[in-house]
Every structure is written in C-alpha cells, then in structure tokens.
Design a protein around this motif. Structure first.
Motif, mmCIF file in Angstrom:
data_model
loop_
_atom_site.group_PDB
_atom_site.id
_atom_site.type_symbol
_atom_site.label_atom_id
_atom_site.label_comp_id
_atom_site.label_asym_id
_atom_site.label_seq_id
_atom_site.Cartn_x
_atom_site.Cartn_y
_atom_site.Cartn_z
ATOM 1 N N ILE A 1 17.924 -16.839 105.662
ATOM 2 C CA ILE A 1 19.046 -16.601 104.737
ATOM 3 C C ILE A 1 18.915 -15.221 104.100
ATOM 4 O O ILE A 1 19.511 -14.260 104.566
ATOM 5 N N GLY A 2 18.166 -15.099 103.044
ATOM 6 C CA GLY A 2 18.013 -13.814 102.361
ATOM 7 C C GLY A 2 19.147 -13.535 101.386
ATOM 8 O O GLY A 2 20.203 -14.175 101.415
ATOM 9 N N ASN A 3 18.925 -12.543 100.520
ATOM 10 C CA ASN A 3 19.882 -12.263 99.446
ATOM 11 C C ASN A 3 21.256 -11.832 99.950
ATOM 12 O O ASN A 3 22.282 -12.244 99.418
ATOM 13 N N GLU A 4 21.267 -10.982 100.968
ATOM 14 C CA GLU A 4 22.546 -10.457 101.437
ATOM 15 C C GLU A 4 23.432 -11.562 101.983
ATOM 16 O O GLU A 4 24.623 -11.660 101.629
ATOM 17 N N MET A 5 22.883 -12.434 102.815
ATOM 18 C CA MET A 5 23.676 -13.522 103.376
ATOM 19 C C MET A 5 24.061 -14.535 102.301
ATOM 20 O O MET A 5 25.219 -14.985 102.239
ATOM 21 N N ALA A 6 23.112 -14.901 101.451
ATOM 22 C CA ALA A 6 23.406 -15.883 100.404
ATOM 23 C C ALA A 6 24.521 -15.385 99.490
ATOM 24 O O ALA A 6 25.462 -16.127 99.171
ATOM 25 N N ASN A 7 24.446 -14.124 99.072
ATOM 26 C CA ASN A 7 25.471 -13.599 98.171
ATOM 27 C C ASN A 7 26.824 -13.444 98.854
ATOM 28 O O ASN A 7 27.865 -13.466 98.188
ATOM 29 N N SER A 8 26.824 -13.280 100.174
ATOM 30 C CA SER A 8 28.099 -13.211 100.883
ATOM 31 C C SER A 8 28.842 -14.536 100.817
ATOM 32 O O SER A 8 30.063 -14.582 101.013
ATOM 33 N N VAL A 9 28.107 -15.617 100.513
ATOM 34 C CA VAL A 9 28.718 -16.939 100.343
ATOM 35 C C VAL A 9 28.958 -17.224 98.862
ATOM 36 O O VAL A 9 30.079 -17.530 98.442
ATOM 37 N N TRP A 10 27.908 -17.106 98.062
ATOM 38 C CA TRP A 10 27.995 -17.497 96.647
ATOM 39 C C TRP A 10 28.809 -16.514 95.820
ATOM 40 O O TRP A 10 29.316 -16.871 94.741
ATOM 41 N N GLU A 11 28.967 -15.262 96.292
ATOM 42 C CA GLU A 11 29.713 -14.256 95.532
ATOM 43 C C GLU A 11 30.916 -13.725 96.317
ATOM 44 O O GLU A 11 31.405 -12.622 96.071
ATOM 45 N N GLU A 12 31.432 -14.549 97.228
ATOM 46 C CA GLU A 12 32.490 -14.068 98.122
ATOM 47 C C GLU A 12 33.738 -13.642 97.353
ATOM 48 O O GLU A 12 34.403 -12.672 97.724
ATOM 49 N N ARG A 13 34.074 -14.315 96.277
ATOM 50 C CA ARG A 13 35.277 -13.979 95.500
ATOM 51 C C ARG A 13 34.914 -13.333 94.156
ATOM 52 O O ARG A 13 35.726 -13.323 93.235
ATOM 53 N N LEU A 14 33.725 -12.811 94.045
ATOM 54 C CA LEU A 14 33.264 -12.243 92.782
ATOM 55 C C LEU A 14 33.857 -10.854 92.549
ATOM 56 O O LEU A 14 33.851 -10.002 93.444
ATOM 57 N N ASN A 15 34.370 -10.640 91.342
ATOM 58 C CA ASN A 15 34.698 -9.297 90.883
ATOM 59 C C ASN A 15 33.386 -8.695 90.385
ATOM 60 O O ASN A 15 32.833 -9.138 89.382
ATOM 61 N N PHE A 16 32.871 -7.712 91.093
ATOM 62 C CA PHE A 16 31.510 -7.250 90.840
ATOM 63 C C PHE A 16 31.339 -6.599 89.469
ATOM 64 O O PHE A 16 30.219 -6.364 89.034
ATOM 65 N N GLU A 17 32.446 -6.337 88.789
ATOM 66 C CA GLU A 17 32.330 -5.882 87.411
ATOM 67 C C GLU A 17 31.829 -7.007 86.500
ATOM 68 O O GLU A 17 31.341 -6.761 85.396
ATOM 69 N N GLU A 18 31.974 -8.251 86.972
ATOM 70 C CA GLU A 18 31.540 -9.404 86.186
ATOM 71 C C GLU A 18 30.056 -9.715 86.391
ATOM 72 O O GLU A 18 29.483 -10.511 85.646
ATOM 73 N N LYS A 19 29.436 -9.084 87.382
ATOM 74 C CA LYS A 19 28.042 -9.402 87.688
ATOM 75 C C LYS A 19 27.106 -8.654 86.753
ATOM 76 O O LYS A 19 27.226 -7.436 86.569
ATOM 77 N N PRO A 20 26.146 -9.348 86.152
ATOM 78 C CA PRO A 20 25.201 -8.662 85.259
ATOM 79 C C PRO A 20 24.259 -7.762 86.044
ATOM 80 O O PRO A 20 24.076 -7.932 87.252
ATOM 81 N N ASN A 21 23.664 -6.794 85.343
ATOM 82 C CA ASN A 21 22.627 -5.971 85.950
ATOM 83 C C ASN A 21 21.298 -6.228 85.254
ATOM 84 O O ASN A 21 21.222 -7.068 84.359
ATOM 85 N N HIS A 22 20.268 -5.521 85.656
ATOM 86 C CA HIS A 22 18.942 -5.822 85.138
ATOM 87 C C HIS A 22 18.816 -5.524 83.652
ATOM 88 O O HIS A 22 17.912 -6.029 82.987
#
Length: 298
Positions: free
Chosen positions: A165-186
C-alpha cells in the motif's frame, strides 16, 4: 523514582527503614548538631541511603519493578538500560522494516507531511509521525493498528501490507476528494490534526465511491485475482458491510477469496475486515460481533 514517605523533621525519630539505624544516630548527636540545619542534613543522608524504586514499562504495558539501595545505583541502572536500548536499535535494525521508507510517499507522514516519520498504521498501510500516531491510537485499534518502525517486532504479513500500500496509494483513496487547503501540515496544532484524521478515517469524508453493492464481492474477487491493491482498498472502504454480510451468510466465501490470492498481506486485510468491523465498516456494522477462526495471521 524515590518511594513515598521520605522522612521529614517531624518524623526523624520515627523511621522504620531497615537500612537506617536511627538509634545509633540519635546517640551520636552532639549539642552542635541539634540545629535545624544539622537535622536537615541527617534527613537528607537517610533519604539518600534509603531504598529507591525503578519501574520499567514496556510498550505492551508489561512492568518490572526493582529496589535499589542508593541514588547513584539508580542512575547507573538507568544509564545502562538506556545504553542497551540504543545499541539494540542500532545493531538490530530489521532490513524488512527499513525498506518501508522507500515505498512511494513514505518519506513524509501520511496525515501531516512531517519528514522522516517512524510510526505506522499496519492495517491502513501508512507511515505516520509520532504525533499523528498518538491520534491514531485514540481512534482505537479497530480503526488503526499503530506500530513503531524501530521499537516493535513485526510479522512478515504486516510488512507485506505496508509494502503493497504505502502513503501515496492510501491517500489516493482516503483523500480522493480532499481540498488540500484543508489538510494540516506538520506545524498545525494537535486539534487541527485530530479533527482531520477523524474525518479522514472515521467518517470517510474525503473518499469517492466505487462499484455497486450487488457486485461488491465479485468485484473484490476480480481485484484480488489481478492483485489490484487500490481497487481492493476502495471496495473494503465503501462496500465492507456487504462483504461482511456475505462472510456471515457464506462460510466458504473468505476461504475462496484467500485461495485466489497468494499475497499474505491481502489475506490479512480480509481477516481484519471480518474480525474487527473497524475502519472499513460503517457504524452500524461495527456493532456486529463476528467470529473468526483464521487467527493464524493475526
């Protein structure tokens, strides 16, 4: 850690410490030692020579308790244990786990983008940072099964899930409709990260549907046969209720799915699906109590 009940001036003559002979000290006190400062020194000497407790707690909450005779001995033990842990981490790095950081997207945390994350959610197949790992633990192990890359022992099938799986594949599913401005950063605060992670995995707010309920099991069989992991994840995320219903009504369905696939990691995902009724299931399905006999892979 010093035990409770260390002596004060009020009980300097009432100690029950078997390692300290109060009578001998009382006899030797001369008039010039009767001041408050002298008594304080006497109490400090007694506390330094009293028993000290050392409690070691492992990641799986097992405990070992030791009693030491002095502060110096306590510090020596702590230093020795810390050195041994460091040597163990340096000399016993598992090459299987170290290879996980090379999987696409795994160089940063799947949820906040922190560099060099060293924790994982083995059922989600993602690498996360230590702060996000704490939030994942609070979700419950039925949603996210958290492990340390460096401190925990891993089964081979868990490593296979992470590699597949890995992060890239997992996020392509779990964040498919995500507006990336809504995603937190570190640099985002914990509350922001916690809200995002709950929306992402508990409420599936950013996912897109795939397939239809009636053909979910057939679609899953095709995806397993073709080793198409992204489709497998999507089907488990959106149609796990129907698949679990089929598991309950057809005892041979899980076995037939597993025999179609030689990937042990995928097999483990299906068994977790049947066991946990967790992240891949709806709230209603989580209430079900599903028995499972395939515990060999857990």
């Amino acid at each position: 850690k010093k035990p409770t009940g260390l002596k004060s001036l009020d009980d300097v003559n009432q100690t029950s410490n078997p390692m300290f002979d109060r009578t001998a000290h009382v006899k030797d006190i001369s008039p010039d030692l009767s001041s408050v400062e002298s008594l304080k020194k006497l109490v400090a000497d007694e506390n330094d020579n009293s028993l000290h407790e050392l409690i070691i707690i492992s990641l799986d909450n097992r405990q070992w308790q030791f009693q030491l005779c002095s502060q110096n001995e306590l510090l020596e033990w702590v230093t020795a244990i810390e050195d041994q842990i460091k040597n163990s981490l340096v000399n016993n790095e598992d090459p299987k786990k170290s290879s996980l950081v090379t999987v696409k997207g795994n160089s940063t945390c799947a949820d906040c983008g922190e560099n060099n994350p060293d924790w994982a959610s083995i059922n989600l197949g993602i690498i996360i940072c230590i702060e996000c790992s704490g939030i994942h633990r609070n979700l419950g192990s039925h949603i996210s099964k958290v492990r340390s890359l460096s401190l925990d022992t891993w089964a081979d099938n868990h490593v296979q899930i992470m590699e597949a799986i890995g992060n890239e594949m997992a996020n392509s599913v779990w964040e498919e409709r995500l507006n990336f401005e809504e995603k937190p950063n570190h640099d985002s605060n914990r509350n922001e990260k916690e809200k995002f992670i709950q929306n992402k995995y508990m409420f599936k707010s950013f996912t897109s549907n795939v397939g239809n309920q009636e053909s979910a099991c057939e679609d899953l069989l095709v995806a397993i046969t073709n080793c198409h992991m992204k489709t497998i994840i999507k089907l488990l995320v959106h149609h796990s209720d129907e698949i679990c219903t089929q598991f309950s009504s057809d005892e041979n369905l899980l076995t037939s799915l597993l025999t179609e696939n030689t990937n042990v990691g995928t097999a483990q995902l299906l068994i977790w699906l049947k066991n946990d009724n967790g992240v891949y299931n709806s709230d209603e399905e989580k209430e079900a109590d599903v028995d499972c006999n395939e515990s060999v892979l857990l």
